[in-house]
Design a protein around this motif. Structure first.
Motif, short mmCIF file in Angstrom:
data_model
loop_
_atom_site.label_atom_id
_atom_site.label_comp_id
_atom_site.label_asym_id
_atom_site.label_seq_id
_atom_site.Cartn_x
_atom_site.Cartn_y
_atom_site.Cartn_z
N ASN A 1 -1.38 7.76 0.59
CA ASN A 1 -2.29 8.69 -0.48
C ASN A 1 -2.83 9.67 0.29
O ASN A 1 -3.24 9.57 1.52
CB ASN A 1 -3.32 7.65 -1.03
N TYR B 1 0.86 -1.19 -0.15
CA TYR B 1 0.22 -0.07 -0.06
C TYR B 1 0.84 0.97 -0.05
O TYR B 1 1.87 1.25 0.72
CB TYR B 1 -0.87 0.18 1.31
N ASN C 1 -4.31 8.28 3.82
CA ASN C 1 -4.21 6.87 3.88
C ASN C 1 -3.41 6.24 3.40
O ASN C 1 -2.44 6.65 2.68
CB ASN C 1 -5.91 6.45 3.69
N GLN D 1 -5.57 12.09 1.04
CA GLN D 1 -7.12 12.13 1.47
C GLN D 1 -7.43 13.60 1.27
O GLN D 1 -8.62 13.85 0.54
CB GLN D 1 -7.57 11.49 2.42
N GLU E 1 -6.95 1.15 2.22
CA GLU E 1 -7.86 1.19 0.88
C GLU E 1 -7.54 0.36 0.04
O GLU E 1 -6.25 0.52 -0.77
CB GLU E 1 -7.99 2.49 0.37
N GLY E 2 -8.55 -0.81 -0.46
CA GLY E 2 -8.62 -1.53 -1.43
C GLY E 2 -8.21 -3.11 -0.68
O GLY E 2 -7.65 -3.11 0.18
N LYS F 1 -3.39 3.33 -0.08
CA LYS F 1 -3.83 2.73 -1.08
C LYS F 1 -3.30 1.58 -1.72
O LYS F 1 -1.97 1.66 -1.85
CB LYS F 1 -4.33 3.84 -2.29
#
Length: 350
Positions: free
Chosen positions: A246, A243, A261, A248, A293-294, A263
């Protein structure tokens, strides 16, 4: 003919997983193939490849260029720059021939050190030792890959710090063309009994001299990427989830408030060799899943998710419908529920 020793010291930490490591592997292969086409390089250049992650190993000892055998770059947890410098120093002491009253030794060695982040070990003593004993004996060129390299540390080692903004095939190949030309230029110089430390002009489409004095919080984990290791529940093979940080929310500049966060960038199969390249004594930081996220399918069996956590704290894949499965880590029978909130999970060093 006196030898020109050239060392490539390459960061193979978890943050290099995916395209970055592929690009650097192709770049090293390109350099070796390109140098073999030059008669001066063939006569004088000897090459060595050293990889570092949570541990450091010499993949190719100092070898005559024509005899070089391609090596596969590994992947491991941690970025132990201090250990890499100590290992490099020992290799130089062991393999570089010194000039004596009776023997003309090797030309001044050239080192290309690649890194994409910042150290996760205690590097200060190694840097001081390098500056005291080796900086005058070796031409060290540091290559910072990507936009999150801590050049404040690297500039302590050498004035030759080069920044490459993007870690992809195009940029790394442009860099490696420059490295090839630099080594050829140096080999021509030594063939004419010269040994210059001047860098040839940079191809500014792909690289620049690093000017950033930006410093980062010292940490034993990379805070711009988060990595996890899982195993396929069916095949027991390992994989890595990577990850990347990222943005936000970027607040008003005068408030200096940014929210980040992480990603998902890649989920791919890795070999068991990963565990032998990882520092298992390092601190084991955690992160809450609310910051991630993801998700991804398992890269081995294509189960619905590669992000199911067993009670032992390790990740495994899950097909989404089996009532009970066997954890490939602890071998216990477990069941999963889609219900429940966020939880803390042990992450890699990066």
């Amino acid at each position: 003919m006196r030898r020109l020793p050239v060392f490539f010291v390459i960061d193979c930490s978890e943050s290099m997983a995916g395209q970055p490591l592929v690009a650097v592997q192709e770049g090293v292969d390109f350099i070796m193939s390109s140098l073999r086409t030059d008669p001066y390089a063939l006569e004088t250049v000897y090459v060595s490849v050293i990889a570092y992650a949570g541990i450091v190993r010499t993949l190719v000892p100092l070898t005559e260029l024509y005899a070089y055998q391609r090596c596969e770059l590994p992947l491991g947890g941690g970025t132990h720059l201090g250990k890499a410098l100590e290992h490099l120093a020992k290799e130089i002491d062991r393999s570089v021939i010194k000039t004596t009253a009776d023997v003309k030794g090797d030309w001044k060695p050239v080192v290309y050190l690649f890194t994409d982040g910042r150290p996760t070990d205690d590097y200060q003593d190694a840097i001081q030792q390098w500056k005291a004993k080796y900086s005058h004996r070796v031409t060290l060129i540091v290559i910072g890959l990507g936009q999150d390299v801590d050049f404040s540390i690297l500039k302590e080692l050498t004035e030759h710090c080069i920044s490459v903004d993007q870690i992809n095939q195009e940029y790394v190949k442009g860099l490696c063309k420059w490295i090839s030309a630099s080594v050829v230029s140096q080999s021509v110089s030594v063939a004419n009994f010269q040994n210059s430390e001047e860098l040839i002009p940079l191809d500014q489409r792909y690289m620049n001299l690093a000017k950033s004095k930006l410093t980062f919080r010292k940490s034993h984990a990379d805070d711009r990427v988060v990595t996890f290791i899982g195993r396929c529940q069916k095949l027991q093979h390992p994989y890595i989830l990577k990850y990347s940080r990222n943005l936000q929310y970027g607040g008003l500049s005068d408030l200096n408030i940014n929210l980040y966060n992480f990603k998902l960038e890649t989920c791919e199969a890795i070999s068991e060799e990963y565990f032998s390249w990882t520092d298992h004594h390092a601190e084991k930081p955690q992160i809450n899943t609310s910051k991630l996220e993801g998700w991804s399918q398992c890269p081995h069996c294509y189960a619905d998710t590669a992000f199911a956590m067993c009670g032992c704290g390790n990740l495994m894949c899950y097909d989404g419908y089996s009532e009970y499965v066997v954890c490939p880590w602890c071998r216990r029978q477990v069941s999963f529920s889609a219900e429940g909130g966020d939880f803390d999970l042990t992450r890699g060093q990066g």
